[in-house]
Design an enzyme around this catalytic site. Structure first.
Site, PDB file in Angstrom:
ATOM      1  N   HIS A  88       0.767  -1.197  -0.037  1.00 41.69           N
ATOM      2  CA  HIS A  88       0.071   0.058   0.061  1.00 41.69           C
ATOM      3  C   HIS A  88       0.783   1.236   0.121  1.00 41.69           C
ATOM      4  O   HIS A  88       0.699   2.250  -0.736  1.00 41.69           O
ATOM      5  CB  HIS A  88      -0.820   0.318   1.266  1.00 41.69           C
ATOM      6  CG  HIS A  88      -2.064  -0.781   1.235  1.00 41.69           C
ATOM      7  ND1 HIS A  88      -1.966  -1.881   2.460  1.00 41.69           N
ATOM      8  CD2 HIS A  88      -2.920  -1.459   0.341  1.00 41.69           C
ATOM      9  CE1 HIS A  88      -3.257  -2.566   2.231  1.00 41.69           C
ATOM     10  NE2 HIS A  88      -3.590  -2.300   1.002  1.00 41.69           N
TER      11      HIS A  88
ATOM     12  N   SER B 294      -2.888  -7.782   2.448  1.00 37.00           N
ATOM     13  CA  SER B 294      -3.354  -7.679   3.993  1.00 37.00           C
ATOM     14  C   SER B 294      -3.969  -8.967   4.440  1.00 37.00           C
ATOM     15  O   SER B 294      -3.574  -9.349   5.628  1.00 37.00           O
ATOM     16  CB  SER B 294      -4.434  -6.569   3.983  1.00 37.00           C
ATOM     17  OG  SER B 294      -4.063  -5.396   3.761  1.00 37.00           O
TER      18      SER B 294
END
Length: 164
Positions: free
Chosen positions: A17, A133
């Site tokens: 990210h 994630s």
């Protein structure tokens, strides 16, 4: 001012990210990180925790790039969130070909609702492309080392969440 929206659940924010955020800062003057309130995904971290983690991780990126990063929780349609924050571009990260099919459909739906908002796909650095994630949480849950995938602060938060 060029405003972009980078949406996600960020549960937790990863180095992948962060790489997309750095790349997006080259394209926009203000990047809004849209932290999605997605009850269906059953996030590990609360909205408040995710927002705080994203804010902490983005502080240094904003300083290094000289741009503005704003964290904005949202629960409405992505295209409505883009309108709410004044974004003319939605930033999406791609990891693999499998991501593209879903993203392609989303772009089509968003353009049907508002064709004035463009979507830009960015790929993280090759060393960060596989980071997800969901997988990071699984590694942490099983007692593995997540330090290669998240910053030290996020790693501590993950470790604390899964203390046995």
């Amino acid at each position: 001012m060029r405003i972009g929206l980078y949406p996600g659940t960020f549960d937790p924010i990863t180095l992948g990210h962060a790489d997309i955020i750095k790349r997006a800062m080259i394209l926009v003057d203000r990047l809004v990180i849209g932290v999605a309130i997605n009850r269906d995904k059953g996030p590990l971290f609360t909205l408040e925790e995710r927002v705080a983690m994203v804010e902490d991780e983005c502080r240094a990126i904003a300083q290094a790039t000289g741009g503005e990063i704003v964290v904005h929780p949202f629960e409405n349609l992505l295209i409505d969130c883009a309108r709410d924050v004044g974004a003319r571009v939605i930033i999406r990260g791609l990891r693999a070909v499998a991501d593209f099919e879903y993203e392609f459909q989303m772009v089509g739906m968003n353009r049907a609702m508002d064709d004035s908002v463009e979507t830009v796909f960015l790929m993280a650095d090759a060393r960060r492309q596989a980071i997800a994630s969901k997988l990071v949480k699984e590694i942490a849950r099983l007692g593995g080392d997540t330090s290669k995938f998240v910053t030290p602060a996020v790693n501590r938060a993950l470790t604390a969440r899964f203390v046995r």
